[in-house]
Write a protein that holds these residues in place. Structure first.
Motif, short mmCIF file in Angstrom:
data_model
loop_
_atom_site.label_atom_id
_atom_site.label_comp_id
_atom_site.label_asym_id
_atom_site.label_seq_id
_atom_site.Cartn_x
_atom_site.Cartn_y
_atom_site.Cartn_z
N ASP A 52 0.84 -1.20 0.00
CA ASP A 52 0.00 0.00 0.00
C ASP A 52 0.87 1.25 0.00
O ASP A 52 1.92 1.30 0.66
CB ASP A 52 -0.91 0.01 1.23
N GLN A 53 0.44 2.25 -0.77
CA GLN A 53 1.10 3.56 -0.87
C GLN A 53 2.45 3.50 -1.57
O GLN A 53 3.19 4.47 -1.57
CB GLN A 53 1.27 4.20 0.52
N GLU A 58 0.22 2.84 -6.73
CA GLU A 58 -0.31 4.03 -7.40
C GLU A 58 -0.46 3.81 -8.90
O GLU A 58 -1.49 4.15 -9.50
CB GLU A 58 0.61 5.23 -7.15
N THR A 189 5.35 0.84 5.31
CA THR A 189 4.63 1.75 6.22
C THR A 189 5.09 1.62 7.66
O THR A 189 5.46 2.63 8.28
CB THR A 189 3.12 1.51 6.10
N SER A 211 6.17 7.29 -5.50
CA SER A 211 5.79 6.67 -4.24
C SER A 211 5.51 7.75 -3.19
O SER A 211 6.30 8.68 -3.00
CB SER A 211 6.91 5.75 -3.76
N LEU A 212 4.39 7.60 -2.49
CA LEU A 212 4.04 8.59 -1.46
C LEU A 212 5.05 8.60 -0.33
O LEU A 212 5.35 9.66 0.24
CB LEU A 212 2.63 8.27 -0.91
#
Length: 442
Positions: A52-53, A58, A189, A211-212
């Motif tokens: 995720d993230q 994305e 994360t 990437s965040l």
């Protein structure tokens, strides 16, 4: 009016009966070709992405949005990263997936079932470290190479991401024993949370700048990015690594982030697919890749990606055509489903037409024979009556005349298209001639 309609319907019926077997054969051949070629793609495909993230996550969402316009549902399958994606494709749990060069065992042999849709973008190796930890080594709060990581707590990502394998290789060439570094394999994360809370000294990502996590850490105070001064040397040692430069100020021009050009090493990420994936799906993903990755970015110029260079597995022919030539001609003017159907069926349709044209030439003679046979079959009976009289048959003349009358009564009920009525009237005239011949003997 009613009579005209009757003759028209009769002609249509006779034509349909004559043309029917030929039409049925053509339909059967087309159905067989459709079944064999399977031109229509499935409505649902599975794309293995990443955590995720992450950048993979994305980009997966962008692919799903793009293919939804064609009626294709893209199910995003989260994973730990490149190595995990490769196994998902090989096991049949995913149709496509993002795989980074050098982070997974992509080794290809003749029995492999993987094809590439091209290289999409470069993913630098981001090594973020805490400034306060670096200050223990140098008052400037910066480190210069991997050797400075000794005794540090470094997270290298989950095993399925492939980053531990890549980072382990870099440690080896720098003659650093793994025991000298406290390595952990947390997901992005939780690792980032621990890093910002001071429970880790450094985190390593291999990800696109979209990437965040990367975007956030690049602008976090107290967090520095390792400048790979030896990036060129790394690329010479490992063919899957490329030296890239993140220009000064590219992250934030107003705040001049980064304050100077940063040298990094990067690997190229490809979109891999199972060879069993429908060709139309591969074509759509390749076309979408051109739209999503064809622009300029921090590390590439417009049109540089997607690329067909340096592929570790065979390239899909569909991807090669899409990247080199863009959308097929028909897709520019027709709906995708129709253009795809014609594109994949045209050769089979051409062969069927080439076969059908010579066969179709027998339809007019067959139709003519069918109509004329209604008239000609009576001539055999008329000839028998005439020959019975000429051969001196003992059958009474009146009996022969009765047979003629019965035959004439039946012939009057014969219906043929207007273009063949001359032959029907010729038959009735010949019946009259035989009757006159018999009456002369009465």
């Amino acid at each position: 009016m009613t009579t005209g309609i009757r003759y028209t319907l009769l002609s249509i019926r006779d034509l349909a009966v004559s043309f029917g077997p030929f039409a049925l054969l053509t339909v059967l051949l087309l159905a067989l070709a459709y079944w064999w070629l399977n031109p229509n793609p499935p409505k649902r495909v599975v794309l293995a992405t990443g955590p995720d993230q992450s950048a993979y996550d994305e980009f997966g969402k962008r692919y799903a949005e793009a293919l939804a316009r064609y009626g294709i549902t893209v199910q995003l399958l989260p994973s730990e990263g490149s190595s995990d994606n490769l196994e998902l494709i090989r096991s049949g749990k995913a149709d496509l997936g993002f795989v980074q060069g050098g982070t997974a065992d992509i080794g290809y042999d003749e029995e492999d079932t993987i094809v590439s849709l091209g290289s999409l973008f470069v993913e630098p190796l981001w090594l973020f470290y805490r400034e306060d930890t670096a200050q223990k080594l140098d008052q400037t709060g910066t480190i210069d190479n991997l050797a400075d990581l000794k005794s540090w707590r470094v997270n290298v990502g989950t095993a399925g991401s492939g980053v531990p394998r890549l980072f382990s290789t870099l440690l080896d060439v720098n003659r650093i024993n793994r025991e000298e570094v406290q390595l952990s394999e947390l997901a992005q994360t939780p690792a980032t949370v621990d890093f910002l809370n001071g429970q880790l000294d450094a985190v390593v990502f291999a990800s696109a700048p979209e990437s965040l996590m990367v975007q956030m850490l690049l602008q976090s105070p107290g967090v520095n990015l390792l400048d790979f001064a030896q990036s060129e040397a790394y690329s010479r040692r490992f063919g899957y690594l490329t030296p890239v430069v993140m220009p000064q100020g590219v992250v934030d021009l107003a705040n001049n982030i980064p304050e100077r050009d940063m040298r990094l090493v990067a690997s190229t990420t490809s979109l891999l697919a199972s060879v069993k994936t429908h060709p139309a799906i591969l074509q759509l993903f390749a076309q979408t890749a051109v739209n999503l990755h064809g622009g300029s970015s921090w590390f590439s110029r417009a049109g540089e990606y997607p690329s067909l260079e340096h592929s570790e597995v065979p390239l899909s022919p569909e991807a090669v055509r899409a990247i080199r030539n863009g959308p097929p001609f028909l897709q520019r003017y027709l709906p995708f489903w129709l253009a795809n159907l014609v594109e994949r069926m045209w050769l089979a349709m051409g062969l069927i037409i080439a076969l059908a044209l010579p066969i179709s030439r027998i339809v007019p003679p067959l139709y003519s024979f069918r109509i004329r046979s209604r008239v000609f079959r009576w001539y055999a009976e008329l000839r028998d009556i005439e020959q019975s009289h000429e051969n001196g048959s003992k059958q009474p003349i009146q009996s022969l005349l009765d047979q003629l009358d019965a035959m004439e009564s039946k012939v009057e009920k014969v219906v043929v298209p207007l273009s063949y009525t001359d032959e029907l009237y010729a038959l009735r005239s010949n019946i009259g001639l035989v009757r006159k011949k018999l009456l002369r003997k009465v």
